[in-house]
Design an enzyme around this catalytic site. Sequence first.
Site, PDB file in Angstrom:
ATOM      1  N   ASP A  50       4.866  -5.842   9.976  1.00  0.00           N
ATOM      2  CA  ASP A  50       5.849  -5.473  10.812  1.00  0.00           C
ATOM      3  C   ASP A  50       6.001  -6.259  12.063  1.00  0.00           C
ATOM      4  OD1 ASP A  50       7.151  -3.464   9.021  1.00  0.00           O
ATOM      5  OD2 ASP A  50       6.047  -1.841  10.006  1.00  0.00           O
ATOM      6  N   ARG A  70       0.788  -1.062  -0.113  1.00  0.00           N
ATOM      7  CA  ARG A  70       0.118  -0.066  -0.117  1.00  0.00           C
ATOM      8  C   ARG A  70       1.057   1.256  -0.009  1.00  0.00           C
ATOM      9  NH1 ARG A  70      -4.431   1.166   4.614  1.00  0.00           N
ATOM     10  NH2 ARG A  70      -2.562   1.639   5.890  1.00  0.00           N
ATOM     11  N   THR A 129      -0.725   7.796  -1.043  1.00  0.00           N
ATOM     12  CA  THR A 129      -2.140   7.518  -1.659  1.00  0.00           C
ATOM     13  C   THR A 129      -2.903   6.349  -1.096  1.00  0.00           C
ATOM     14  OG1 THR A 129      -1.293   5.853  -3.330  1.00  0.00           O
ATOM     15  CG2 THR A 129      -1.121   8.035  -4.170  1.00  0.00           C
ATOM     16  N   ASP A 157       0.670  -2.646  12.287  1.00  0.00           N
ATOM     17  CA  ASP A 157       1.132  -3.089  11.067  1.00  0.00           C
ATOM     18  C   ASP A 157       1.341  -4.569  11.313  1.00  0.00           C
ATOM     19  OD1 ASP A 157       2.706  -1.654   8.333  1.00  0.00           O
ATOM     20  OD2 ASP A 157       2.953  -3.867   8.903  1.00  0.00           O
TER      21      ASP A 157
HETATM   22  C1  PRP Z   1      -1.297  -4.204   4.635  1.00  0.00           C
HETATM   23  C2  PRP Z   1      -2.140  -5.414   4.860  1.00  0.00           C
HETATM   24  C3  PRP Z   1      -2.867  -5.521   3.702  1.00  0.00           C
HETATM   25  C4  PRP Z   1      -3.113  -4.073   3.461  1.00  0.00           C
HETATM   26  C5  PRP Z   1      -4.472  -3.532   3.625  1.00  0.00           C
HETATM   27  O1  PRP Z   1      -0.054  -4.668   3.772  1.00  0.00           O
HETATM   28  O2  PRP Z   1      -1.412  -6.701   5.022  1.00  0.00           O
HETATM   29  O3  PRP Z   1      -2.337  -6.307   2.629  1.00  0.00           O
HETATM   30  O4  PRP Z   1      -2.123  -3.387   4.137  1.00  0.00           O
HETATM   31  O5  PRP Z   1      -4.634  -2.087   3.634  1.00  0.00           O
HETATM   32  P1  PRP Z   1      -5.879  -1.611   2.665  1.00  0.00           P
HETATM   33  O6  PRP Z   1      -7.012  -2.539   2.934  1.00  0.00           O
HETATM   34  O7  PRP Z   1      -5.966  -0.132   2.789  1.00  0.00           O
HETATM   35  O8  PRP Z   1      -5.164  -2.003   1.250  1.00  0.00           O
HETATM   36  P2  PRP Z   1       1.116  -3.299   3.659  1.00  0.00           P
HETATM   37  O9  PRP Z   1       0.649  -2.745   2.171  1.00  0.00           O
HETATM   38  O10 PRP Z   1       1.171  -2.807   4.709  1.00  0.00           O
HETATM   39  O11 PRP Z   1       2.155  -4.462   3.117  1.00  0.00           O
HETATM   40  P3  PRP Z   1       2.964  -5.448   3.949  1.00  0.00           P
HETATM   41  O12 PRP Z   1       2.221  -6.737   4.126  1.00  0.00           O
HETATM   42  O13 PRP Z   1       4.176  -6.090   2.976  1.00  0.00           O
HETATM   43  O14 PRP Z   1       3.290  -4.817   5.063  1.00  0.00           O
HETATM   44  N1  URA Z   2      -2.401  -2.681   7.185  1.00  0.00           N
HETATM   45  C1  URA Z   2      -1.907  -3.090   8.426  1.00  0.00           C
HETATM   46  O1  URA Z   2      -0.972  -3.727   8.600  1.00  0.00           O
HETATM   47  N2  URA Z   2      -2.562  -2.660   9.552  1.00  0.00           N
HETATM   48  C2  URA Z   2      -3.523  -1.623   9.251  1.00  0.00           C
HETATM   49  O2  URA Z   2      -4.284  -1.192  10.308  1.00  0.00           O
HETATM   50  C3  URA Z   2      -3.934  -1.175   8.115  1.00  0.00           C
HETATM   51  C4  URA Z   2      -3.335  -1.562   6.956  1.00  0.00           C
END
Ligand code: PRP
Ligand code: URA
Length: 214
Positions: free
Chosen positions: A208, A109, A113, A205
């Site tokens: 993380d 994400r 944006t 997150d």
């Molecule tokens: C997080 C989560 C989802 C997304 C959700 O991933 O694991 O994939 O955000 O957010 P959305 O519904 O607003 O799209 P992230 O983009 O943080 O990537 P990561 O899993 O690599 O940490």
């Molecule tokens: N992605 C995450 O990992 N946590 C949130 O709360 C939203 C998006």
Amino acid sequence: MDPKKYPNVTVMDHPLIQHKISILRDVGTGAKEFRELVKELAMLMAYEATRDFQLAETTVTTPLVETSTYVLAGKKVAVIPILRAGLGMVDGILELLPAAKVGHVGLYRDPETLKPVEYYCKLPEDINERDVLIVDPMLATGGSASAAIEFLQARGATSVKLLVLIAAPEGIEEVVKSCDNVHIYACAVDSHLNSHGYIVPGLGDAGDRLFGTK
Ligand code: PRP
Ligand code: URA
């Protein structure tokens, strides 16, 4: 969630799930326990999400008699984690469905944006013939999940389920609005998103916390 308004959303409020979600949310829960909980929750979710799988009658000989019984007989399964946090849910599902194939969709994400950016995709060749379980712990704006669902449907997937641990109402609304023929399973539906697109109360997150990157 009003089941009449959202017939394609199942919130899994089983006591074991609620208990594990509470520990997962706790800021004091470390990466090892977090990973274990995500795996266990995914396994419990798979139990519910496979409730409609087809069976065929067969016979088996017990030590006492021959009897008729049932075995799974529907489509094969594909588990598709949205990278990277979705990876944490794969092993729990594979423990229940060891023959499932695993495809990967890489989306992150954009922090400005909040739109999903695709960076990787590798799917089983016969994805159009499989029951597809997309897994990601978090459904926030719904952008990542909608993009993954559309992506898989464009490649012929017809049976698609989305399994998330925590959803925001905004994310559910977005997936319901923009995707047809998908059933969403969530362990909890939280209050709202904050101005950075994080789920409140949420768990922070997920990526993380799983991988210890912050
Ligand atoms: C997080 C989560 C989802 C997304 C959700 O991933 O694991 O994939 O955000 O957010 P959305 O519904 O607003 O799209 P992230 O983009 O943080 O990537 P990561 O899993 O690599 O940490
Ligand atoms: N992605 C995450 O990992 N946590 C949130 O709360 C939203 C998006």
